[in-house]
Design a protein around this motif. Structure first.
Motif, PDB file in Angstrom:
ATOM      1  N   LEU A 128       2.576   1.703  -3.530  1.00  0.00           N
ATOM      2  CA  LEU A 128       1.576   2.436  -4.423  1.00  0.00           C
ATOM      3  C   LEU A 128       1.509   3.829  -4.153  1.00  0.00           C
ATOM      4  O   LEU A 128       1.244   4.465  -5.226  1.00  0.00           O
ATOM      5  CB  LEU A 128       0.163   1.493  -4.566  1.00  0.00           C
ATOM      6  CG  LEU A 128       0.188   0.182  -4.952  1.00  0.00           C
ATOM      7  CD1 LEU A 128      -0.988  -0.543  -4.741  1.00  0.00           C
ATOM      8  CD2 LEU A 128       0.670   0.016  -6.453  1.00  0.00           C
ATOM      9  N   ALA A 133      -5.132  -0.097 -12.241  1.00  0.00           N
ATOM     10  CA  ALA A 133      -6.549   0.536 -12.127  1.00  0.00           C
ATOM     11  C   ALA A 133      -6.586   2.005 -11.408  1.00  0.00           C
ATOM     12  O   ALA A 133      -7.426   2.691 -11.921  1.00  0.00           O
ATOM     13  CB  ALA A 133      -7.175  -0.509 -11.091  1.00  0.00           C
ATOM     14  N   ASP A 163       0.961  -1.345   0.062  1.00  0.00           N
ATOM     15  CA  ASP A 163       0.008   0.011  -0.100  1.00  0.00           C
ATOM     16  C   ASP A 163       1.034   1.354  -0.167  1.00  0.00           C
ATOM     17  O   ASP A 163       0.618   2.324  -0.736  1.00  0.00           O
ATOM     18  CB  ASP A 163      -0.942  -0.058   1.414  1.00  0.00           C
ATOM     19  CG  ASP A 163      -2.064  -0.855   1.007  1.00  0.00           C
ATOM     20  OD1 ASP A 163      -2.358  -1.456  -0.183  1.00  0.00           O
ATOM     21  OD2 ASP A 163      -2.716  -1.510   1.912  1.00  0.00           O
ATOM     22  N   GLY A 208      -0.751  -8.332  -6.262  1.00  0.00           N
ATOM     23  CA  GLY A 208      -1.593  -7.458  -7.330  1.00  0.00           C
ATOM     24  C   GLY A 208      -1.058  -6.165  -7.481  1.00  0.00           C
ATOM     25  O   GLY A 208      -1.847  -5.448  -8.075  1.00  0.00           O
ATOM     26  N   ALA A 209      -0.020  -5.812  -7.038  1.00  0.00           N
ATOM     27  CA  ALA A 209       0.305  -4.277  -7.185  1.00  0.00           C
ATOM     28  C   ALA A 209       0.347  -3.733  -8.571  1.00  0.00           C
ATOM     29  O   ALA A 209      -0.153  -2.552  -8.869  1.00  0.00           O
ATOM     30  CB  ALA A 209       1.938  -3.911  -6.462  1.00  0.00           C
ATOM     31  N   ARG A 231      -3.140  -3.380  -9.394  1.00  0.00           N
ATOM     32  CA  ARG A 231      -3.794  -2.270  -8.760  1.00  0.00           C
ATOM     33  C   ARG A 231      -3.418  -1.101  -8.987  1.00  0.00           C
ATOM     34  O   ARG A 231      -4.218  -0.037  -9.134  1.00  0.00           O
ATOM     35  CB  ARG A 231      -3.338  -2.397  -7.305  1.00  0.00           C
ATOM     36  CG  ARG A 231      -4.142  -3.799  -6.752  1.00  0.00           C
ATOM     37  CD  ARG A 231      -3.580  -4.261  -5.204  1.00  0.00           C
ATOM     38  NE  ARG A 231      -3.563  -3.085  -4.341  1.00  0.00           N
ATOM     39  CZ  ARG A 231      -3.083  -3.519  -3.079  1.00  0.00           C
ATOM     40  NH1 ARG A 231      -2.268  -4.607  -2.966  1.00  0.00           N
ATOM     41  NH2 ARG A 231      -3.154  -2.454  -2.138  1.00  0.00           N
TER      42      ARG A 231
END
Length: 453
Positions: A418, A448, A415, A441-442, A445
């Motif tokens: 990102l 997106a 997190d 899944g970075a 993610r």
């Protein structure tokens, strides 16, 4: 028959599952970490997946358990298999006994480029009507599956030097008995099982010993370590490939990013390639695949144009998004050499544009710090590096971050990584995620996040 595969979501073991299902066998499996693309492929094949290694996940009517090399004694599932007296084997041995007999095996070995070169070789054979079988450590874009039995005589296998299983510490590739073997390159890796480069050289020489005299070795002519392996003894004709070396197969770059090059065989120009891949390393991979295909009876001159239609393997500089002027790539690179060559190709394409890297040191060698000294220089082509420094990383990453040529940012979790990327990225940037795992899944993610503005 019915098989349970322990470690089924690894690319190799997942490929075995696909081969068994294609043969009509029933397959189930378990793994500690279940994530795409392999989980998606397995579910599409109707294979039941269980999360976690527990005795109750192994059905009582299983005929044989195929054990992945990530599992060891003390694992609950392994202990159950042994205590229950169940029949078990390794993935490499299962492949050697149930798929490879009677096939012309083409094995692709090396520290780097195995997956791409195997995919290229399978695509060249396919394009010439050879209908090869294959087992590849990734999902080739031209096939959309990582493994198939194939109707033709040839079987292409990505040949890994990692050990076979907890009960068989030989490298997996010694099981395959190839007629044609590609030795792509050789560097120190797998620090968790090999003490030094010489130990890996010995395993590569064990592979060389298995190739028959009427077979062929396709060898990187620029690699000193491979030359040392051959000096230990060689009983098979050798074709070399290279760009700078005086080799049987040579390339001349027509574009700095590797997107265009000439191919020469024994000094004769046989054609020119324009293709979508980037980097000098991929040009070398193409030469290796062409030489191996020629050794298998394919006319490389005729096959050369098919490289333009090659679709790269997922997670090998896979373009995930192009949003807001930012291009986002997902890449499997997890060794300093692979990182350096991949970024060099992207830098040549990007020109003056910024290259931003998000990296997770996840491989066993990376986590042990075996590549810490080489890591910062391998990232020289990056303008910004966001480094995932989890609290359990067993070595101090500050030295690497401080030695970066560009800006370095440490993030304690995905997190935070990102969020850091969101602050740094602007229109025109090329963003590359580098990890040999799921990275929580970075990449998707972040793609997106960009698409949402």
């Amino acid at each position: 028959m019915k098989f349970h595969i322990l470690g089924i979501c690894g690319t190799f073991m997942g490929g075995l599952a696909a081969l068994a299902r294609e043969h009509g066998d029933a397959v189930e499996g378990s793994d500690q970490n279940v994530y795409p693309p392999m989980s998606t492929q397995l579910e599409a094949l109707g294979i039941a997946l269980a999360s976690g290694y527990r005795a109750e996940h192994i059905s009582g009517d299983v005929d044989e358990v195929i054990v992945g090399n990530a599992l060891s004694r003390g694992n609950a599932a392994v202990e159950h298999v042994l205590d229950a007296g169940m029949r078990y084997t390794s993935g490499a041995q299962w492949l050697a006994e149930r798929v490879l007999p009677g096939r012309t095996v083409l094995a692709v070995a090396g520290t780097h480029g195995k997956t791409t070169t195997s995919s290229l070789l399978a695509w060249i054979l396919e394009s010439q009507g050879a209908q090869p079988g294959f087992l590849i450590g990734g999902v080739p874009g031209n096939f959309e599956v990582s493994a198939r039995r194939g109707a033709g005589a040839c079987f292409v296998v990505e040949a890994d030097e990692y050990d076979t299983a907890f009960f068989d510490k030989r490298s997996k590739f010694v099981h395959y008995r190839p007629r044609i073997a590609v030795l792509n390159n050789l560097e120190y890796d797998h620090a968790d099982i090999f003490p030094d480069l010489d130990a890996i050289k010995r395993q590569f020489h064990h592979l060389v010993r298995t190739v028959p005299g009427n077979g062929r070795l396709i060898v990187n002519g620029e690699d000193a370590a491979l030359a040392q392996v051959l000096a230990m003894g060689c009983w098979t004709p050798v074709d070399t490939f290279g760009i700078d070396a005086d080799a049987h197969w040579r390339a001349r770059l027509l574009a700095a990013d590797g997107s265009a090059f000439e191919v020469h065989r024994h000094g004769e120009h046989i054609g020119t390639v324009h293709w979508p891949l980037l980097g000098r390393h991929n040009v070398m991979n193409a030469l290796a695949a062409l030489a191996a295909a020629q050794a298998a009876g394919i006319d490389a001159r005729v096959a050369l144009p098919t490289l333009a239609g090659f679709r790269s393997v997922r997670r090998r500089m896979e373009l995930l998004a192009d949003a807001g002027g930012v291009r986002v790539y997902d890449d499997f690179a997890h060794h300093p050499t692979a990182i350096r060559t991949t970024l060099a190709g992207l830098r040549a394409r990007a020109g003056a544009g910024r290259v931003i890297v998000a990296i997770e040191p996840r491989s066993n060698s990376m986590r042990l710090g075996a590549h810490a000294v080489e890591l910062a220089p391998s990232l020289d082509a990056a303008d910004v590096v966001v480094f995932l420094r989890r609290p359990d990383l067993p070595w101090d990453a500050e030295g690497v971050i401080g030695a970066l040529r560009g800006e370095g940012v440490a993030a304690a979790n995905v997190d935070a990584l990102l969020a850091a990327l969101r602050l740094h990225v602007r229109a025109g940037d090329q963003v590359v995620f580098m990890s040999n795992g799921g990275f929580e899944g970075a990449p998707l993610r972040f793609a997106a996040m960009l698409s949402q503005g």
